[in-house]
Design an enzyme around this catalytic site. Structure first.
Site, PDB file in Angstrom:
ATOM      1  N   ASP A 196       0.867  -1.177   0.000  1.00  0.00           N
ATOM      2  CA  ASP A 196       0.000   0.000   0.000  1.00  0.00           C
ATOM      3  C   ASP A 196       0.911   1.237   0.000  1.00  0.00           C
ATOM      4  OD1 ASP A 196      -2.163   1.684  -0.013  1.00  0.00           O
ATOM      5  OD2 ASP A 196      -3.177   0.784   1.693  1.00  0.00           O
TER       6      ASP A 196
HETATM    7  C1  BGC Z   1      -5.039   3.316   0.259  1.00  0.00           C
HETATM    8  C2  BGC Z   1      -5.254   2.309  -0.846  1.00  0.00           C
HETATM    9  C3  BGC Z   1      -5.116   2.972  -2.195  1.00  0.00           C
HETATM   10  C4  BGC Z   1      -3.765   3.633  -2.274  1.00  0.00           C
HETATM   11  C5  BGC Z   1      -3.483   4.283  -3.610  1.00  0.00           C
HETATM   12  C6  BGC Z   1      -3.791   4.128   0.052  1.00  0.00           C
HETATM   13  O1  BGC Z   1      -3.711   5.190   0.949  1.00  0.00           O
HETATM   14  O2  BGC Z   1      -4.998   2.641   1.491  1.00  0.00           O
HETATM   15  O3  BGC Z   1      -6.510   1.704  -0.701  1.00  0.00           O
HETATM   16  O4  BGC Z   1      -5.288   2.039  -3.208  1.00  0.00           O
HETATM   17  O5  BGC Z   1      -3.690   4.620  -1.264  1.00  0.00           O
HETATM   18  O6  BGC Z   1      -4.228   5.412  -3.809  1.00  0.00           O
END
Ligand code: BGC
Length: 718
Positions: free
Chosen positions: A270
């Protein structure tokens, strides 16, 4: 993709191969490409920086040097083309993965995932995901960070909006449907692996601690379902589980995901979750964090930049085997082959027809609305001959119905409730409007106008709830009532004596005891996207009969959280006649509205629950039939739900578990016998020997319209 509508899993690698690669079998292609890459170029494939819609000069330069595996947040045909062009100017001409959070729509915003789950309609949900994937691919995006499949039992956690609620079976069905839908056009990512939804106290990113059994039985099944449906990538979670951060857990990403489940796609971290291994306190340096994540099996580093800037030295010092890097790179390259990027990096598919997309969004919104209360049949409203007051800060709001993630969704495309109602009634009724207050303000100056409008009207539609950013990421709340002075507005309007229909817009279950007791009609609409107002008006006036069912329990008070239907019985199940049982002295243990609950404008009777066989072997399939009659005066849809309870097992088992459901639409007076099937193998749970088992013995079986009702019978498993 090679063939425009073929699901990715069916795409033959051979057919997609590129002129940039020599003619041989795919595996050999990748091996020979890998053999020609420098260590830096390999680490570059594992690097995923974030752009701001377009890659900036520095990022384009990185791509030209072959040092980025992809970008997130590059979208729009031109921006995508520009980024791909840069990558194709590099030595090996390896195209980019272009990832974006296409969660519930790209341009056409659909209902939030929690709302879509309320439909209990996987075909429709699959179609919505397919449409979103198609719009995204038409804008150059080839990879989405969805579906989010985290089970959520705590409505304080704002990301409950992004998933399918509390149930592992419903969550699994929805996960597979979304993977199938998205992957007709883009790669999907199942996230956040794992147990992110169990953040302590509902506080986002917080620590998670749970038993192996709860992890296996409740939190993991939707991930497994996504893997079985052929999902291309898995995103690791921010949280730790019992002290091991998910983004550095070899057990999760290697032992479980790859070895046990046979996942053959790639794993992405993530956003900066590799870097966060430092904050977790399991790595003392960037390099150590990167080593931990990569060797655990996290192939791609989103945003931290650590793999690219810190791992080459460790590989050269033999602290990370080169084979680990090569394996990760191959997984990324295989994903690009799977997308057909080597053949056609720019692949431009036409954007779908905007009207068709909106029509689908409206159908999806219809199916997502849950009628919670309808005392005295206040709903549906007559179309004419009355004055309608449309009140509340969300009544004419074009932003909030877009929900917490809305990609390229535009507020000007949103039909508000006021606009939807006006379009419905035309000139046949007078529509008055007053916001009354803002969503979160303390000012009550607008109350007088709202009260005056209600007094003049035959019915007051009061549209209340949350802002779109009060749920979603980093949006945990400790009070789950209506924000600001909305509750007071509701009370003031109610005090006029005009019948009130409360229309809720929110990204999580709200706790609204006052309204549940006093307001005659309540519609839970979550955030329904661009067609919100049209769909809500369709339901208010009865053009559409509501059929949504709650994918989460709605508690009575905050103190009951976590509250979920598939709890264990305990040794002292609650009893009114015995104080020393598991309950509270101040509130009932039951929820305000149970999982699976939702009303219709018609009524249904369930009868004649029968089993094809009541004694079953381990390889058999249970077949339960039930007859359902529409006993009201309108056509309507009920969601027939089948639950089981394993009566005696070697470990404690839930009091009910959903195992099958079916939407059944009947005309007034019509009845139909439907059959639901459950493979005995699907009754398995994580047993004392740390493997899934179906233990012989007797089971109770319930079939009904929610988790709290139903006909009952029993069966035996030998
Ligand atoms: C979130 C994810 C997301 C990623 C990219 C993160 O902060 O937890 O769910 O896909 O950002 O935007």
């Amino acid at each position: 993709m090679c063939e425009s509508r073929a699901p990715l899993i069916r795409v033959l690698l051979v057919g997609c191969l590129t002129a940039a690669l020599p003619a041989a079998t795919p595996a050999q292609h990748l091996d020979s490409l890998l053999a020609r890459m420098t260590l830096e170029e390999k680490l570059g494939q594992l690097h995923l920086p974030s752009a701001n819609q377009r890659a900036n000069r520095e990022q384009l330069d990185l791509a030209r040097r072959g040092l980025a595996g992809g970008f997130l947040n590059v979208h729009g045909r031109e921006a995508a083309r520009q980024a791909q062009q840069a990558a194709l100017a590099a030595r090996h001409k390896i195209p980019l993965l272009l990832g974006l959070d296409v969660i519930h729509g790209y341009r056409t915003t659909f209902p939030i995932p929690l709302a879509e789950a309320s439909s209990f309609d996987p075909e429709l949900v699959e179609a919505a995901a397919r449409m979103a994937g198609r719009e995204a691919r038409a804008a150059g995006v080839n990879w989405t960070f969805a579906p989010m499949v985290d089970i959520a039992r705590d409505p304080r956690w704002g990301r409950i909006a992004e998933g399918s609620g509390e149930d592992p079976y419903l969550g699994s069905v929805m996960a597979a449907a979304r993977v199938r839908g998205f992957q007709e056009h883009v790669l999907a990512t199942v996230k956040h692996f794992a147990a992110y939804g169990a953040a302590e106290a509902g506080r986002d990113y917080n620590t998670v601690d749970m038993s192996d059994r709860t992890l296996r039985d409740i939190y993991l099944p939707p991930f497994k379902a996504a893997v079985d449906a052929g999902v291309a990538s898995v995103m690791t979670a921010f949280n730790d589980i019992g002290g091991v951060p998910a983004s550095g857990s070899a057990w999760l990403t290697d032992t479980l995901l790859r070895r046990e489940w046979g996942f053959d796609g790639f794993v992405v971290s993530d956003w900066t979750s590799v870097l966060e291994l430092l904050q977790h306190g399991v790595a003392g340096s960037r390099a150590e964090a990167g080593r931990l994540a990569l060797t655990a099996g996290v192939d791609m580093d989103m945003v931290s930049g650590i793999y690219l800037d810190s791992l080459a030295a460790l590989v050269r010092a033999n602290r990370i085997p080169l084979a680990v890097v090569d394996t990760a790179v191959k997984r990324i390259l295989r994903a690009k082959v799977r997308l057909g990027l080597f053949t056609d990096p720019y692949r431009e598919i036409p954007a779908p027809n905007a009207n068709a997309a909106r029509a689908l969004a409206r159908r999806m919104a219809h199916a997502s609305i849950v009628l919670l209360k309808n005392e005295g049949n206040v709903l549906p409203l007559a179309r004419s001959a009355q004055t309608i007051a449309v009140i509340g800060p969300l009544a004419d709001n074009q932003l909030e119905p877009l929900g917490p993630w809305h990609a390229q969704g535009r507020r000007q495309d949103v039909v508000t409730v006021l606009a939807g109602i006006r379009a419905h009634v035309g000139t046949s009724a007078q529509v008055l409007h007053a916001a009354g207050c803002a969503i979160e303000d303390t000012a009550t100056a607008g109350f007088a106008e709202a009260v005056a409008a209600a007094r003049r009207a035959g019915v007051a539609i009061v549209v209340l709830g949350e802002r779109h950013d009060m749920s979603g990421e980093a949006a945990s709340r400790t009070s789950l009532g209506l924000p600001g002075v909305q509750q007071r507005l509701l009370e003031a309007v109610h005090a006029t004596g005009t019948p009130v229909v409360l229309v809720l817009m929110n990204g999580r279950p709200l706790i609204l005891e006052w309204a549940a007791e006093r307001v005659p009609a309540i519609l839970e609409t979550w955030f329904l996207g661009v067609e919100a107002g049209s769909a809500i008006a369709d339901v208010l006036f009865g053009t559409v009969n509501p059929s949504g069912r709650l994918p989460v329990t709605i508690p009575r008070t905050l103190g009951q959280i976590p509250l979920y239907y598939n709890h264990r019985n305990t040794g002292r199940p609650p009893s009114d006649s015995d104080k020393f049982t598991s309950k509270y002295i101040d509130v009932p243990v039951t929820p305000r509205y149970p999982f699976g609950y939702g009303l219709s404008y018609t009524t249904f009777a369930y009868r004649d629950l029968k089993l094809a066989a009541a004694r079953l072997g381990q390889r058999d399939t249970l077949r339960a039939s039930v007859t359902i009659a529409n006993t009201g005066r309108r056509e309507g849809t009920t969601v027939v739900q089948l639950y089981v309870r394993d009566e005696v097992a070697s470990v404690t088992r839930p009091v009910r578990e959903l195992k099958a459901f079916q939407r059944v639409t009947l005309r007034p007076g019509e009845s139909r016998t439907v059959e639901l099937r459950v493979a005995v193998a699907d009754l398995a749970f994580w047993g004392p020997e740390r493997r899934f088992v179906v233990e012989p013995g007797s089971f109770r079986l319930f079939v009904g319209p929610s988790s709290a009702e139903g006909l009952e019978t029993r069966f035996e498993v030998r």
